[in-house]
Design a protein around this motif. Sequence first.
Motif, PDB file in Angstrom:
ATOM      1  N   LEU A 251       0.639  -1.259   0.221  1.00  0.00           N
ATOM      2  CA  LEU A 251      -0.157   0.167   0.566  1.00  0.00           C
ATOM      3  C   LEU A 251       0.725   1.127  -0.589  1.00  0.00           C
ATOM      4  O   LEU A 251       2.052   1.606   0.549  1.00  0.00           O
ATOM      5  N   GLY A 252       0.984   1.774  -0.991  1.00  0.00           N
ATOM      6  CA  GLY A 252       1.480   3.522  -1.009  1.00  0.00           C
ATOM      7  C   GLY A 252       0.835   4.398  -0.134  1.00  0.00           C
ATOM      8  O   GLY A 252      -0.259   4.514   0.721  1.00  0.00           O
ATOM      9  N   ASP A 253       1.624   5.898  -0.661  1.00  0.00           N
ATOM     10  CA  ASP A 253       0.916   6.876  -0.063  1.00  0.00           C
ATOM     11  C   ASP A 253      -0.005   7.660   0.274  1.00  0.00           C
ATOM     12  O   ASP A 253      -1.058   8.153   0.728  1.00  0.00           O
ATOM     13  N   ASP A 254      -0.451   7.170  -0.960  1.00  0.00           N
ATOM     14  CA  ASP A 254      -1.696   7.830  -2.517  1.00  0.00           C
ATOM     15  C   ASP A 254      -3.070   6.793  -2.221  1.00  0.00           C
ATOM     16  O   ASP A 254      -3.499   7.014  -2.877  1.00  0.00           O
ATOM     17  N   ASP A 255      -3.030   6.032  -1.594  1.00  0.00           N
ATOM     18  CA  ASP A 255      -3.604   5.416  -1.333  1.00  0.00           C
ATOM     19  C   ASP A 255      -3.529   3.836  -2.133  1.00  0.00           C
ATOM     20  O   ASP A 255      -4.875   2.886  -2.450  1.00  0.00           O
ATOM     21  N   GLY A 256      -2.734   4.396  -3.160  1.00  0.00           N
ATOM     22  CA  GLY A 256      -2.317   3.028  -4.405  1.00  0.00           C
ATOM     23  C   GLY A 256      -1.777   1.812  -3.917  1.00  0.00           C
ATOM     24  O   GLY A 256      -1.041   2.160  -3.137  1.00  0.00           O
ATOM     25  N   TYR A 257      -2.073   1.183  -4.625  1.00  0.00           N
ATOM     26  CA  TYR A 257      -1.016  -0.388  -4.412  1.00  0.00           C
ATOM     27  C   TYR A 257       0.427  -0.671  -5.418  1.00  0.00           C
ATOM     28  O   TYR A 257       0.361   0.074  -6.614  1.00  0.00           O
ATOM     29  N   SER A 258       1.534  -0.527  -5.258  1.00  0.00           N
ATOM     30  CA  SER A 258       2.693  -1.207  -5.910  1.00  0.00           C
ATOM     31  C   SER A 258       3.311  -1.899  -5.270  1.00  0.00           C
ATOM     32  O   SER A 258       3.567  -2.793  -4.595  1.00  0.00           O
ATOM     33  N   ILE A 259       3.969  -2.424  -6.718  1.00  0.00           N
ATOM     34  CA  ILE A 259       5.024  -3.974  -6.583  1.00  0.00           C
ATOM     35  C   ILE A 259       6.512  -3.350  -7.083  1.00  0.00           C
ATOM     36  O   ILE A 259       6.862  -2.944  -8.132  1.00  0.00           O
ATOM     37  N   TYR A 260       7.493  -3.717  -6.713  1.00  0.00           N
ATOM     38  CA  TYR A 260       8.765  -3.984  -6.891  1.00  0.00           C
ATOM     39  C   TYR A 260       9.479  -5.095  -7.571  1.00  0.00           C
ATOM     40  O   TYR A 260       9.393  -6.138  -6.880  1.00  0.00           O
TER      41      TYR A 260
END
Length: 300
Positions: A251-260
């Motif tokens: 969960l990112g800071d902008d309520d979005g999701y990320s994967i690395y």
Amino acid sequence: AAIAEKVNQIKQQTNDPKQQLILALKFVQNDIRYMGIEIGSNSHFPAKASETINKRYGDCKDKSVILIALLRALNIDSFAVLVNSQNGKALDIKLPSAQLFNHAIVKAELDEKVYWLDPTLLNQDATLEALYQPDYGFGLVVKKGVNKLESLKNSQSGSTVRFEEYYDLSNGIEGPSSFKSTIDLQGEKARSLRARLDRNSITELSESYASYYNNIFNGVDISQPLTVNHSPNNGITTITEHYSLRSPWSLGDDDGYSIYFYESQISPYISMPEGFGTRDISLSHPLLIEGVITAKLRPQ
């Protein structure tokens, strides 16, 4: 008699000189234990080939002598070569000295081609065309009339790593995700992996790899057993892995999701030099790495 007997065994297996060379090399590498008793004259003078084949052990110069005896009996020209396994690439700029050499290998000539054979290496399961040949820089061929160093540089001296990573994330953030990795190793890297599997089980290798990905993706499960396959025809060893990813999204800071996605094949060979100013990056051998990382996402 033991040398002649071994030569006859090789001839009975094949009439192809290339295959005969490989069989002779495998015998010396695998059946003659690499062990040196550096006492007295044996510290610098090799034992007779007949002695080494009977006692079944010898150091680099003993193993080179027995390989030369076998190859010459098979009508393959071969000569001992003195090298330095650590600083050999700088031999051509040093003053001549017998103390510069710390290792012995063999130069074989067949069909107008030169092959640099190290009889002390293990796990060289490959045809002559795909055989890994170490580049020790420069060597002194022990042959009448030779009074200068010869370069051991050759096209089979390095390693190749080709990888494909495929991530199936098409089920969204909450759906199941999977990861498949395929790595093809050739040259010294393939030989090193086969040597590792001689010391450790494939289960231990699988657990080691799974632990690495577990830390990256917040938990993984092995969905299919890790496999290692080797092809002697091209010298390629292939590692295949299958995983289920438990929670790869963050969960990112902008309520979005990320994967690395982390590249893991090149970075181990590149590190920041210590200190400031211009620094050289040391690589142990020629190395080609290429690969593709593919991620399948939801259509939206």
